[in-house]
Design a protein around this motif. Structure first.
Motif, PDB file in Angstrom:
ATOM      1  N   ARG A  15       0.838  -1.204   0.000  1.00 59.30           N
ATOM      2  CA  ARG A  15       0.000   0.000   0.000  1.00 59.30           C
ATOM      3  C   ARG A  15       0.870   1.249   0.000  1.00 59.30           C
ATOM      4  N   ARG A  16       0.551   2.160  -0.904  1.00 60.41           N
ATOM      5  CA  ARG A  16       1.230   3.451  -0.971  1.00 60.41           C
ATOM      6  C   ARG A  16       0.164   4.527  -0.793  1.00 60.41           C
ATOM      7  N   PRO A  17       0.299   5.372   0.240  1.00 56.93           N
ATOM      8  CA  PRO A  17      -0.678   6.442   0.419  1.00 56.93           C
ATOM      9  C   PRO A  17      -0.786   7.306  -0.838  1.00 56.93           C
ATOM     10  N   GLU A  23      -1.092  15.024   1.099  1.00 63.95           N
ATOM     11  CA  GLU A  23      -1.449  16.446   1.230  1.00 63.95           C
ATOM     12  C   GLU A  23      -2.223  16.695   2.520  1.00 63.95           C
ATOM     13  N   ALA A  24      -3.120  15.795   2.870  1.00 62.83           N
ATOM     14  CA  ALA A  24      -3.884  15.935   4.110  1.00 62.83           C
ATOM     15  C   ALA A  24      -2.969  15.830   5.327  1.00 62.83           C
ATOM     16  N   LEU A  25      -2.022  14.924   5.281  1.00 65.54           N
ATOM     17  CA  LEU A  25      -1.063  14.776   6.367  1.00 65.54           C
ATOM     18  C   LEU A  25      -0.213  16.041   6.500  1.00 65.54           C
ATOM     19  N   GLN A  26       0.189  16.589   5.375  1.00 66.64           N
ATOM     20  CA  GLN A  26       0.981  17.813   5.382  1.00 66.64           C
ATOM     21  C   GLN A  26       0.175  18.980   5.952  1.00 66.64           C
ATOM     22  N   GLU A  31      -0.898  22.734  10.388  1.00 65.56           N
ATOM     23  CA  GLU A  31      -1.847  23.263  11.379  1.00 65.56           C
ATOM     24  C   GLU A  31      -1.328  23.061  12.799  1.00 65.56           C
ATOM     25  N   ARG A  32      -0.747  21.908  13.059  1.00 65.88           N
ATOM     26  CA  ARG A  32      -0.193  21.640  14.392  1.00 65.88           C
ATOM     27  C   ARG A  32       0.983  22.579  14.681  1.00 65.88           C
ATOM     28  N   ALA A  33       1.815  22.803  13.695  1.00 67.58           N
ATOM     29  CA  ALA A  33       2.944  23.715  13.885  1.00 67.58           C
ATOM     30  C   ALA A  33       2.455  25.132  14.161  1.00 67.58           C
ATOM     31  N   LEU A  34       1.421  25.554  13.449  1.00 67.67           N
ATOM     32  CA  LEU A  34       0.836  26.875  13.701  1.00 67.67           C
ATOM     33  C   LEU A  34       0.262  26.961  15.109  1.00 67.67           C
ATOM     34  N   ALA A  35      -0.379  25.907  15.560  1.00 66.84           N
ATOM     35  CA  ALA A  35      -0.939  25.878  16.911  1.00 66.84           C
ATOM     36  C   ALA A  35       0.161  26.004  17.956  1.00 66.84           C
TER      37      ALA A  35
END
Length: 116
Positions: A15-17, A23-26, A31-35
């Protein structure tokens, strides 16, 4: 002894994402880094996995936290290669020096910089 068949993990090895999953993971990582930039690490260190914390710290260039976690660039990139490219793709990226994973993080940093 159990009568059930042994578990096969072969389907996960191939399986390859998808691009959309990467893109969703990125987007989530940005978003986490911004938080963290806005609120600090406080509560996030209690709820995020150590791998997620290391990835955000790497994205933010927080070398002090990475050192405290006993992480370094290679460990973060190696772990994330599997999330990005699956088992077989990660092996290939690791063998080539994690070039694709580094490029993915560079693109995430560019998105983070564009957002402030």
């Amino acid at each position: 002894m159990s009568d059930s068949a042994p578990v096969s993990w072969d389907h996960l090895k191939s399986r390859r994402p998808s691009d959309a999953e990467r893109e969703a993971l990125q987007a989530e990582l940005v978003e986490r880094a911004l938080a963290v930039r806005q609120h600090g690490w406080g509560e996030y260190r209690e709820v995020w996995s150590s791998g997620d914390i290391a990835a955000v710290a790497y994205l933010l260039g927080d070398t002090d936290l990475l050192e405290a976690l006993d992480e370094h660039e290679g460990s973060v990139l190696t772990r994330f290669a599997g999330d990005l490219y699956g088992f077989q793709g990660a092996r290939k990226d690791i063998e080539s020096g994690l070039i694709e994973t580094q490029a993915w993080f560079d693109a995430a940093r560019a998105k983070l910089a564009a957002r402030g």
